[in-house]
Design an enzyme around this catalytic site. Structure first.
Site, short mmCIF file in Angstrom:
data_model
loop_
_atom_site.label_atom_id
_atom_site.label_comp_id
_atom_site.label_asym_id
_atom_site.label_seq_id
_atom_site.Cartn_x
_atom_site.Cartn_y
_atom_site.Cartn_z
CB THR A 31 -0.90 0.05 1.25
OG1 THR A 31 -0.08 0.03 2.42
CG2 THR A 31 -1.89 -1.10 1.27
CG ASN A 33 1.74 3.71 4.13
OD1 ASN A 33 1.56 2.77 3.34
ND2 ASN A 33 1.72 3.56 5.42
CD GLU A 100 -1.96 1.55 5.10
OE1 GLU A 100 -1.48 0.57 4.50
OE2 GLU A 100 -2.30 1.50 6.28
P1 ADP Z 1 5.05 0.72 3.58
O1 ADP Z 1 4.68 0.25 4.93
O2 ADP Z 1 6.37 1.46 3.55
O3 ADP Z 1 3.93 1.48 2.93
P2 ADP Z 1 4.41 -1.54 1.85
O4 ADP Z 1 4.88 -2.93 2.08
O5 ADP Z 1 2.97 -1.20 2.08
O6 ADP Z 1 5.33 -0.60 2.72
O7 ADP Z 1 4.84 -1.18 0.38
C1 ADP Z 1 4.46 0.04 -0.16
C2 ADP Z 1 5.35 0.51 -1.29
O8 ADP Z 1 5.42 -0.45 -2.34
C3 ADP Z 1 4.72 1.74 -1.91
O9 ADP Z 1 5.09 2.92 -1.24
C4 ADP Z 1 5.25 1.68 -3.33
O10 ADP Z 1 6.51 2.31 -3.37
C5 ADP Z 1 5.40 0.19 -3.61
N1 ADP Z 1 4.30 -0.44 -4.38
C6 ADP Z 1 4.53 -1.39 -5.33
N2 ADP Z 1 3.38 -1.82 -5.88
C7 ADP Z 1 2.36 -1.14 -5.27
C8 ADP Z 1 0.94 -1.16 -5.44
N3 ADP Z 1 0.33 -1.98 -6.32
N4 ADP Z 1 0.20 -0.32 -4.67
C9 ADP Z 1 0.80 0.48 -3.77
N5 ADP Z 1 2.14 0.54 -3.57
C10 ADP Z 1 2.94 -0.26 -4.31
N1 RBF Z 2 -6.19 -3.28 8.19
C1 RBF Z 2 -6.97 -3.70 9.23
O1 RBF Z 2 -6.48 -3.83 10.34
N2 RBF Z 2 -8.30 -4.00 9.04
C2 RBF Z 2 -8.91 -3.89 7.84
O2 RBF Z 2 -10.12 -4.16 7.73
C3 RBF Z 2 -8.11 -3.48 6.71
N3 RBF Z 2 -8.63 -3.40 5.48
C4 RBF Z 2 -7.85 -2.99 4.42
C5 RBF Z 2 -8.40 -2.92 3.15
C6 RBF Z 2 -7.63 -2.51 2.07
C7 RBF Z 2 -8.24 -2.44 0.71
C8 RBF Z 2 -6.27 -2.16 2.27
C9 RBF Z 2 -5.42 -1.72 1.12
C10 RBF Z 2 -5.72 -2.23 3.54
C11 RBF Z 2 -6.49 -2.63 4.62
N4 RBF Z 2 -5.95 -2.72 5.91
C12 RBF Z 2 -6.73 -3.14 6.96
C13 RBF Z 2 -4.63 -2.17 6.19
C14 RBF Z 2 -3.49 -3.17 6.30
O3 RBF Z 2 -3.46 -3.68 7.61
C15 RBF Z 2 -2.20 -2.38 6.00
O4 RBF Z 2 -2.24 -1.95 4.65
C16 RBF Z 2 -0.97 -3.18 6.24
O5 RBF Z 2 -0.85 -3.46 7.60
C17 RBF Z 2 0.28 -2.44 5.77
O6 RBF Z 2 0.41 -1.20 6.35
MG MG Z 3 1.95 0.70 2.92
#
Ligand code: ADP
Ligand code: RBF
Ligand code: MG
Length: 185
Positions: A31, A33, A100
């Site tokens: 995701t 952020n 996110e």
């Molecule tokens: P963080 O906790 O740092 O957000 P994530 O494991 O959620 O780490 O990874 C997020 C990063 O991965 C984003 O900031 C982006 O650089 C990259 N990324 C790659 N593919 C995607 C995607 N489909 N959607 C969102 N972020 C993505």
């Molecule tokens: N985190 C939760 O704790 N509960 C949720 O119901 C939840 N739903 C999510 C739905 C979507 C579409 C996305 C993208 C994330 C969601 N998350 C939720 C957040 C998830 O825990 C978080 O993206 C990861 O922990 C990485 O930061």
């Molecule tokens: Mg993230």
């Protein structure tokens, strides 16, 4: 809390920042952020404390708009449908509120995962500009028992977001155009 749909659409322009790195590692669903600290423009919400928590869908673009310049495979410059979490990730009990989006790859994208959901890991785009319009509410954020249940729920959100994006009324189509055209300057 008031009805989340009353706040929509929520438009934002900001930067992608690092979170805890759990999206990819724990869940296999990255995701992007959104930095809520600085440089955010929002049309409907001024105070981020009042951003209504929940799971939403919408449209996101990373970097400058590019309809023809970017490589076909690049995540940059294009409008993607996104499944978006706003809140405190109650499964993890975060102290800070996050916004996110998971950007959903085009069905033909070479990196798109072969699962029915198609959750996709693009290249990293930390620090790039992100333009986001949150257009629809899906469900409340929930504390799941175990990561498997959380992943299943997010995958369903990705499928729902993809379906909803297939037939948008004109007001939502307009948000897609706003994301494509908004200036990142
Ligand atoms: P963080 O906790 O740092 O957000 P994530 O494991 O959620 O780490 O990874 C997020 C990063 O991965 C984003 O900031 C982006 O650089 C990259 N990324 C790659 N593919 C995607 C995607 N489909 N959607 C969102 N972020 C993505
Ligand atoms: N985190 C939760 O704790 N509960 C949720 O119901 C939840 N739903 C999510 C739905 C979507 C579409 C996305 C993208 C994330 C969601 N998350 C939720 C957040 C998830 O825990 C978080 O993206 C990861 O922990 C990485 O930061
Ligand atoms: Mg993230």
């Amino acid at each position: 809390m008031s009805n989340p749909s009353n706040h929509l659409p929520i438009r934002m322009i900001s930067h992608v920042v690092r979170g805890y790195g759990r999206g990819s590692k724990d869940l296999g669903i990255p995701t992007a952020n959104v930095n809520l600290e600085k440089g955010v423009l929002s049309c409907s919400i001024v105070d981020y404390d009042t951003l209504p928590t929940g799971i939403y869908w919408g449209f996101a673009r990373i970097g400058e708009s590019s309809n023809n310049g970017a490589e076909v495979d690049s995540v940059l410059g294009r409008v993607h449908t996104a499944a978006i979490s706003i809140g405190y990730n109650p499964t993890y009990n975060n102290k800070e509120k996050t916004v996110e989006p998971h950007l959903i790859a085009d069905p033909k994208h070479p990196k798109r995962h072969a699962s029915s959901t198609g959750e996709t890991q693009f290249q990293d785009f930390y620090e790039k500009k992100i333009v986001l319009s949150i257009v629809g509410y899906l469900r409340p954020e929930l504390p799941f028992e175990g990561l498997e249940k959380l992943v299943d729920a997010i995958k369903k959100d990705i499928i729902d977001s993809t379906e909803l994006a297939k037939s948008c009324p004109p007001s939502i189509e307009a948000e897609k155009h706003w994301v494509a055209d908004a200036s990142c300057l």
